[in-house]
Scaffold this motif. Structure first.
Motif, PDB file in Angstrom:
ATOM      1  N   ALA A  24       9.251  -0.636 -16.978  1.00 59.37           N
ATOM      2  CA  ALA A  24       8.505  -0.748 -15.716  1.00 59.37           C
ATOM      3  C   ALA A  24       7.018  -0.685 -16.019  1.00 59.37           C
ATOM      4  CB  ALA A  24       8.910   0.373 -14.776  1.00 59.37           C
ATOM      5  N   ARG A  25       6.243  -1.495 -15.333  1.00 59.54           N
ATOM      6  CA  ARG A  25       4.807  -1.597 -15.593  1.00 59.54           C
ATOM      7  C   ARG A  25       4.000  -1.137 -14.385  1.00 59.54           C
ATOM      8  NH1 ARG A  25       5.964  -1.704 -19.708  1.00 59.54           N
ATOM      9  NH2 ARG A  25       6.521  -3.294 -21.177  1.00 59.54           N
ATOM     10  N   ILE A  26       2.857  -0.511 -14.663  1.00 60.07           N
ATOM     11  CA  ILE A  26       1.957  -0.163 -13.555  1.00 60.07           C
ATOM     12  C   ILE A  26       1.212  -1.426 -13.146  1.00 60.07           C
ATOM     13  CG2 ILE A  26      -0.074   1.187 -12.896  1.00 60.07           C
ATOM     14  CD1 ILE A  26       0.911   3.330 -14.879  1.00 60.07           C
ATOM     15  N   GLN A  27       1.283  -1.760 -11.862  1.00 59.71           N
ATOM     16  CA  GLN A  27       0.567  -2.929 -11.339  1.00 59.71           C
ATOM     17  C   GLN A  27      -0.540  -2.448 -10.439  1.00 59.71           C
ATOM     18  OE1 GLN A  27       1.293  -5.987 -12.256  1.00 59.71           O
ATOM     19  NE2 GLN A  27       3.207  -5.523 -13.321  1.00 59.71           N
ATOM     20  N   LYS A  28      -1.586  -3.246 -10.339  1.00 63.06           N
ATOM     21  CA  LYS A  28      -2.665  -2.847  -9.437  1.00 63.06           C
ATOM     22  C   LYS A  28      -2.241  -3.136  -7.997  1.00 63.06           C
ATOM     23  CE  LYS A  28      -6.875  -2.849 -11.997  1.00 63.06           C
ATOM     24  NZ  LYS A  28      -7.235  -3.811 -13.023  1.00 63.06           N
ATOM     25  N   THR A  29      -2.237  -2.102  -7.149  1.00 62.01           N
ATOM     26  CA  THR A  29      -2.033  -2.335  -5.718  1.00 62.01           C
ATOM     27  C   THR A  29      -3.259  -1.779  -5.012  1.00 62.01           C
ATOM     28  OG1 THR A  29      -0.818  -0.263  -5.608  1.00 62.01           O
ATOM     29  CG2 THR A  29       0.490  -2.269  -5.712  1.00 62.01           C
ATOM     30  N   GLU A  30      -3.468  -2.258  -3.793  1.00 64.63           N
ATOM     31  CA  GLU A  30      -4.699  -1.849  -3.118  1.00 64.63           C
ATOM     32  C   GLU A  30      -4.424  -0.753  -2.106  1.00 64.63           C
ATOM     33  OE1 GLU A  30      -6.551  -5.217  -1.386  1.00 64.63           O
ATOM     34  OE2 GLU A  30      -6.174  -6.392  -3.185  1.00 64.63           O
ATOM     35  N   GLY A  31      -5.466  -0.079  -1.702  1.00 65.85           N
ATOM     36  CA  GLY A  31      -5.360   0.774  -0.528  1.00 65.85           C
ATOM     37  C   GLY A  31      -5.161   2.234  -0.814  1.00 65.85           C
ATOM     38  N   LYS A  32      -5.483   3.043   0.200  1.00 64.17           N
ATOM     39  CA  LYS A  32      -5.289   4.485   0.106  1.00 64.17           C
ATOM     40  C   LYS A  32      -4.024   4.849   0.858  1.00 64.17           C
ATOM     41  CE  LYS A  32     -10.128   5.696  -0.086  1.00 64.17           C
ATOM     42  NZ  LYS A  32     -11.260   5.761   0.755  1.00 64.17           N
ATOM     43  N   ARG A  33      -3.513   6.058   0.617  1.00 63.71           N
ATOM     44  CA  ARG A  33      -2.292   6.485   1.279  1.00 63.71           C
ATOM     45  C   ARG A  33      -2.564   6.958   2.702  1.00 63.71           C
ATOM     46  NH1 ARG A  33       1.591   8.365  -2.722  1.00 63.71           N
ATOM     47  NH2 ARG A  33       2.394   9.889  -1.307  1.00 63.71           N
ATOM     48  N   LYS A  34      -1.590   6.669   3.560  1.00 66.01           N
ATOM     49  CA  LYS A  34      -1.667   7.190   4.921  1.00 66.01           C
ATOM     50  C   LYS A  34      -0.257   7.589   5.312  1.00 66.01           C
ATOM     51  CE  LYS A  34      -1.837   4.668   8.784  1.00 66.01           C
ATOM     52  NZ  LYS A  34      -2.234   3.528   9.559  1.00 66.01           N
ATOM     53  N   ASN A  35      -0.047   8.842   5.660  1.00 67.18           N
ATOM     54  CA  ASN A  35       1.278   9.277   6.074  1.00 67.18           C
ATOM     55  C   ASN A  35       1.414   9.055   7.575  1.00 67.18           C
ATOM     56  OD1 ASN A  35       3.588  10.538   6.766  1.00 67.18           O
ATOM     57  ND2 ASN A  35       3.253  12.345   5.492  1.00 67.18           N
ATOM     58  N   PRO A  36       2.334   8.139   8.017  1.00 67.81           N
ATOM     59  CA  PRO A  36       2.423   7.839   9.443  1.00 67.81           C
ATOM     60  C   PRO A  36       2.855   9.038  10.267  1.00 67.81           C
ATOM     61  CG  PRO A  36       4.266   6.841   8.259  1.00 67.81           C
ATOM     62  CD  PRO A  36       3.334   7.437   7.235  1.00 67.81           C
ATOM     63  N   GLN A  46       0.916  -5.510  -0.140  1.00 69.77           N
ATOM     64  CA  GLN A  46      -0.051  -5.850  -1.193  1.00 69.77           C
ATOM     65  C   GLN A  46       0.478  -5.499  -2.582  1.00 69.77           C
ATOM     66  OE1 GLN A  46      -3.555  -3.847   0.369  1.00 69.77           O
ATOM     67  NE2 GLN A  46      -4.230  -5.782   1.251  1.00 69.77           N
ATOM     68  N   ILE A  47       1.765  -5.774  -2.773  1.00 67.36           N
ATOM     69  CA  ILE A  47       2.372  -5.569  -4.092  1.00 67.36           C
ATOM     70  C   ILE A  47       2.513  -6.941  -4.745  1.00 67.36           C
ATOM     71  CG2 ILE A  47       4.479  -4.864  -5.307  1.00 67.36           C
ATOM     72  CD1 ILE A  47       4.807  -2.759  -3.047  1.00 67.36           C
ATOM     73  N   ASN A  48       1.737  -7.123  -5.775  1.00 67.41           N
ATOM     74  CA  ASN A  48       1.722  -8.420  -6.432  1.00 67.41           C
ATOM     75  C   ASN A  48       2.959  -8.610  -7.306  1.00 67.41           C
ATOM     76  OD1 ASN A  48       0.494 -10.802  -7.016  1.00 67.41           O
ATOM     77  ND2 ASN A  48      -0.504  -9.966  -8.843  1.00 67.41           N
ATOM     78  N   LYS A  49       3.316  -7.547  -8.021  1.00 73.90           N
ATOM     79  CA  LYS A  49       4.420  -7.621  -8.980  1.00 73.90           C
ATOM     80  C   LYS A  49       5.190  -6.310  -8.950  1.00 73.90           C
ATOM     81  CE  LYS A  49       4.525 -10.197 -13.226  1.00 73.90           C
ATOM     82  NZ  LYS A  49       3.884 -10.571 -14.456  1.00 73.90           N
ATOM     83  N   THR A  50       6.508  -6.370  -9.108  1.00 76.64           N
ATOM     84  CA  THR A  50       7.309  -5.149  -9.047  1.00 76.64           C
ATOM     85  C   THR A  50       8.548  -5.282  -9.933  1.00 76.64           C
ATOM     86  OG1 THR A  50       8.512  -3.647  -7.544  1.00 76.64           O
ATOM     87  CG2 THR A  50       8.671  -5.965  -7.049  1.00 76.64           C
ATOM     88  N   THR A  51       9.187  -4.157 -10.215  1.00 74.91           N
ATOM     89  CA  THR A  51      10.547  -4.159 -10.740  1.00 74.91           C
ATOM     90  C   THR A  51      11.480  -4.180  -9.531  1.00 74.91           C
ATOM     91  OG1 THR A  51       9.954  -2.950 -12.723  1.00 74.91           O
ATOM     92  CG2 THR A  51      12.236  -2.764 -12.008  1.00 74.91           C
ATOM     93  N   LEU A  52      12.592  -4.911  -9.651  1.00 77.33           N
ATOM     94  CA  LEU A  52      13.568  -4.997  -8.560  1.00 77.33           C
ATOM     95  C   LEU A  52      14.880  -4.397  -9.022  1.00 77.33           C
ATOM     96  CD1 LEU A  52      13.846  -8.614  -7.063  1.00 77.33           C
ATOM     97  CD2 LEU A  52      12.996  -6.547  -5.922  1.00 77.33           C
ATOM     98  N   CYS A  53      15.540  -3.667  -8.137  1.00 81.69           N
ATOM     99  CA  CYS A  53      16.888  -3.180  -8.437  1.00 81.69           C
ATOM    100  C   CYS A  53      17.780  -3.566  -7.261  1.00 81.69           C
ATOM    101  CB  CYS A  53      16.881  -1.658  -8.628  1.00 81.69           C
ATOM    102  SG  CYS A  53      18.535  -0.972  -8.888  1.00 81.69           S
TER     103      CYS A  53
END
Ligand code: MLT
Length: 286
Positions: A272-284, A91-98
């Motif tokens: 780098a820009r902050i983009q809205k992503t959804e969801g809460k964190r879950k550590n597997p 659910q990452i709409n936009k990102t910086t790529l390296c």
């Protein structure tokens, strides 16, 4: 719900990809794409340096590291589809790529075809040109050699060209780690990737269309994608920044991580820009 941690498995584009995802939810996102034939482990130093201020994602390109190969022939376009599917699944709409080397070929193709998904690019030790007939011939010879002599010989032959001269004396552990990544890649995947690299199309004619901030990084001793290739991209990408890393070969992030990280952090701080992503964190692993 966001998973975070190392070596997480996810289904994207009908295969299982392995990725690591660290840093805070509300930080700008940066996705790293490794070169050939390595794995996401090549970015461990950058992950540690950046995760305090960025959400850092590294992943194994199809057929590398712990990601599956699938049954399709490999192409740069297929690798791009995997990247977009990974971003969709996360659910990452936009990102910086390296991207480094092959990772840069993927990044350049991705921005050409999906410009709306990226807000900045770091192109490291890479090039926009397609393989020349001589380069294609070399790849065919490498395929023959792998079939005859196996991956270990391919690894030893390749390693000679990846690092700055000094590193062979001072960075033995790093070089051993890269050898490990290569020999852990199957001969089938290496051959499929060599074919993908040899048939890739050029992206030079599209550089002028890139509208996002671009950092171009090049090791001053890079023998595989030499400084001229970086200068060409710099001249043709509007507003791009060129950074030459000293005492660094093709794997400039490993040869000189301090200088590499400084340049990347400076660029990210501005772009780098902050983009809205959804969801809460879950550590597997929790
Ligand atoms: C890489 O590091 O990804 C490779 O050197 C790319 C290539 O062989 O063109």
């Amino acid at each position: 719900m966001r998973n975070f941690g190392k070596n997480i498995k996810i289904t994207a584009n009908n295969i299982t990809l392995s990725y690591s995802d660290e840093g805070a939810d509300n930080s700008p996102v940066i996705i790293f794409i490794h070169g050939f034939p390595f794995s996401k482990e090549m970015w461990n130093n950058q992950m540690e340096a950046l995760k305090e201020n960025y959400r850092v994602i590294t992943y194994d390109v199809r057929g590398h590291g712990n990601s599956w190969s699938g049954t399709d022939d490999f192409t740069i376009e297929l690798f791009v589809n995997d990247l977009i599917a990974l971003m969709d699944a996360l659910q990452i709409n936009k990102t910086t790529l390296c991207g480094l080397s092959m990772g840069g070929y993927i990044a350049l193709n991705a921005i050409e075809n999906h410009p709306e998904r990226f807000d900045a690019l770091a192109l490291c030790d890479t090039s926009c040109v397609a393989d020349s007939p001589e380069a294609k011939e070399k790849r065919m010879k490498a395929i023959e050699s792998i079939r005859e002599n196996g991956v270990e010989k391919f690894a030893d032959d390749s390693l000679k060209n990846f690092f700055a001269q000094d590193s062979f004396a001072t960075k033995k552990e790093v070089i051993a780690g890269v050898r490990e990544m290569i020999v852990n890649t199957t001969d089938k995947s290496i051959i499929k990737t060599l074919l993908a690299l040899s048939t890739r199309t050029e992206t030079c004619s599209k550089l002028a269309e890139i509208k996002v901030p671009v950092l171009i990084i090049i090791g001053d001793e890079d023998k595989i994608t030499p400084p001229e290739a970086a200068h060409f991209m710099h001249e043709n990408i509007n507003g791009s920044v060129l950074s030459v890393i000293e005492n660094a070969g093709h794997l400039s992030n490993l040869d000189n991580p301090n200088q590499f990280n400084d340049q990347l952090i400076k660029f990210l701080g501005k772009n780098a820009r902050i983009q809205k992503t959804e969801g809460k964190r879950k550590n597997p692993e929790a």
